[in-house]
Design a protein around this motif. Structure first.
Motif, mmCIF file in Angstrom:
data_model
loop_
_atom_site.group_PDB
_atom_site.id
_atom_site.type_symbol
_atom_site.label_atom_id
_atom_site.label_comp_id
_atom_site.label_asym_id
_atom_site.label_seq_id
_atom_site.Cartn_x
_atom_site.Cartn_y
_atom_site.Cartn_z
ATOM 1 N N UNK A 110 43.088 42.917 55.931
ATOM 2 C CA UNK A 110 41.835 42.810 54.771
ATOM 3 C C UNK A 110 43.335 42.102 53.211
ATOM 4 N N UNK A 111 41.988 41.895 51.973
ATOM 5 C CA UNK A 111 42.161 41.925 51.414
ATOM 6 C C UNK A 111 41.814 41.825 50.119
ATOM 7 N N UNK A 112 42.351 42.365 48.760
ATOM 8 C CA UNK A 112 41.739 42.158 47.531
ATOM 9 C C UNK A 112 40.597 41.844 46.464
ATOM 10 N N UNK A 113 39.394 41.896 46.593
ATOM 11 C CA UNK A 113 38.764 40.252 45.833
ATOM 12 C C UNK A 113 38.848 41.033 44.518
ATOM 13 N N UNK A 114 38.902 39.772 43.388
ATOM 14 C CA UNK A 114 39.058 39.428 42.313
ATOM 15 C C UNK A 114 37.734 40.490 41.604
ATOM 16 N N UNK A 115 38.683 41.129 40.734
ATOM 17 C CA UNK A 115 37.759 41.690 39.739
ATOM 18 C C UNK A 115 36.758 41.629 39.072
ATOM 19 N N UNK A 116 36.927 40.304 38.806
ATOM 20 C CA UNK A 116 35.726 39.762 37.910
ATOM 21 C C UNK A 116 36.494 38.171 37.516
ATOM 22 N N UNK A 117 35.368 37.263 37.074
ATOM 23 C CA UNK A 117 35.490 36.012 37.393
ATOM 24 C C UNK A 117 36.610 35.534 36.364
ATOM 25 N N UNK A 118 37.400 36.401 35.853
ATOM 26 C CA UNK A 118 39.084 36.189 34.802
ATOM 27 C C UNK A 118 40.525 36.254 35.714
ATOM 28 N N UNK A 119 39.965 37.158 36.732
ATOM 29 C CA UNK A 119 40.843 37.711 37.668
ATOM 30 C C UNK A 119 41.415 36.376 38.401
ATOM 31 N N UNK A 120 42.745 36.513 38.972
ATOM 32 C CA UNK A 120 44.056 35.354 39.796
ATOM 33 C C UNK A 120 42.959 35.887 41.448
#
Length: 448
Positions: free
Chosen positions: A395-405
């Motif tokens: 699994x992977x953590x999706x970015x929290x928002x558009x500003x996240x890496x």
């Protein structure tokens, strides 16, 4: 033109059955297996779209040869033309049929309820799709509903049978899609039926109300609000969904509207982000929205559903596939036109196994949709006799928002290479493009 595969087996899954298809040439033999140095890519409804290529920018050629499944019925060309009349730039039709039907079913339910009160509309939704007098377009269905007659709506996605008691499709259709030359090759699209018609509800809905003064009900226009992914990781699907909602509202109003009033469509963004979605729900409640169409992602629906229920509104998603939502605590106010992933898991497993893999890696975004579908596919592979030690889950953590890496999957890509997988299923949205580039950067040879 799309091809249809003949069904060859029926497999029970969550009180439903999936009709599996043989290959287009009619053979049950798997395609030539990949070599040890090459990996086949597979995708799901969150990334099998023409716009997904844009996420890879100048590396879009990595998609060539990728296969995947998507809840989709064969769409009428006339429906596509009407959608392009709303948005001439459309290149994808993902969840367009499901969005269109969610709006039309909501309108029909309100007309039969004789009111725009959300809880009363909710009582009619399942019944709109079961038994009754069959009708296949907004105009004819609304005409019958105005007479208070029981109807059985068959539209763009609701084609074989109606909803279950809990308000989701009892049957569905999946498309197997193929990327060629950095876009989906319609000539290779195949369809497989899923589900069990006997699972459709047999409950009698409340008797439809025929308004005393002809068409009018309580004098309040039906207001529908969008909670669709205009921005965020799932925004690659917004074009088709937004166009379909607009088209459905337009065609409902061309047929005389609901309860003598034009239905109102208010756009709204779920941002593929809980905070954005919650703010949109609050705005819709303040504006008097009765039915919220969305959210796009299952995880977003889980985040906002308590707010929607507390406000006494109705939430109707065209694209939620998390199987766990079948039993979610919704006070009878949540519905969906997309089928649960208990069905898609089997369809995906079938597509992968036809290619004769030796080791499979399943990579999923870490949320209810990704992990839920990952487990469904794993279970179906095991049921088909594929040994547990030949399947690797990541699994992977999706970015929290558009500003996240962006997603950093470099460590996972190395694991897959070391594991020696020759098939990789990627369950994610737009952000999952970074999984593919990480595989290539790790030296995994992607088969085209």
């Amino acid at each position: 033109m799309p091809k249809f595969r003949a069904s060859r087996a029926v497999v029970a899954a969550a009180s439903a059955a999936l009709l599996l298809a043989s290959s287009a040439c009619g053979s049950d033999q798997p395609e030539e297996a990949t070599t040890d140095s090459q990996v086949r890519l597979y995708g799901t409804d969150g990334n099998m779209a023409n716009s997904y290529a844009e996420e890879l920018e100048d590396r879009a050629s990595l998609l060539n040869g990728m296969k995947g499944t998507l809840p989709m019925t064969p769409l009428q060309e006339s429906f596509k033309e009407r959608l392009r009349g709303v948005d001439p730039e459309l290149t994808d039709y993902t969840y367009a049929a499901e969005t269109y039907d969610a709006v039309v079913i909501s309108a029909l339910a309100a007309q039969l309820a004789g009111t725009t009160e959300p809880t009363e509309i909710a009582k009619q939704i399942v019944g709109v799709t079961t038994k009754g007098e069959r009708c296949e377009d907004a105009a004819s269905c609304l005409r019958l509903a105005r007479q208070g007659r029981d109807i059985e709506y068959r539209g763009m996605s609701v084609t074989r049978s109606g909803f279950t008691d809990v308000g989701e499709p009892s049957t569905a259709s999946y498309a197997t899609l193929h990327f060629t030359h950095e876009k989906l090759d319609d000539g290779k699209t195949e369809f497989v039926g899923a589900g069990d018609e006997s699972a459709a509800s047999t409950k009698e809905p409340p008797r439809g109300r025929k308004p005393r003064n002809g068409k009018k009900g309580d004098g309040v226009p039906l207001v529908l609000g969008g909670l669709l992914p205009k921005t965020g990781d799932l925004s690659l699907l917004y074009g088709s969904m937004g166009a379909a909602a607009t088209l459905a509202t337009k065609e409902v109003n061309a047929a005389g509207g609901v309860l003598g009033e034009p239905a109102v469509w208010i756009e709204g963004d779920d941002g593929t982000n809980p905070e954005v979605a919650k703010a949109t729900v609050a705005s819709h409640v303040q504006k008097g929205v009765h039915v919220i169409i969305g959210a796009g992602a299952s995880g977003i629906t889980r985040a906002v559903l308590p707010d929607v229920v507390a406000a006494g509104r109705l939430l109707f998603s065209p694209s939620n596939t998390d199987a766990g939502l079948t039993t979610v605590d919704d006070n009878g106010l949540y519905f969906r036109t997309a089928p649960p992933d208990t069905l898609q898991g089997r369809a995906l497993a079938d597509v992968i196994l036809r290619d004769g893999p030796h080791k499979i890696a399943i990579v999923a975004r870490k949320d209810s949709y990704g992990e839920g579908l990952q487990e469904n596919v794993r279970a179906e592979l095991e049921r088909a006799g594929f040994a547990a030690d030949r399947v690797k889950l990541l699994t992977y953590e999706p970015p929290a928002d558009a500003q996240a890496p962006p997603v950093d999957f470099s460590a996972g890509a190395k694991e897959i290479k070391d594991y020696g997988a020759d098939a990789v299923l990627i369950i994610g949205f737009g952000e999952s493009a970074h999984v593919i580039t990480a595989l290539a950067d790790a030296g995994v040879q992607i088969r085209h």
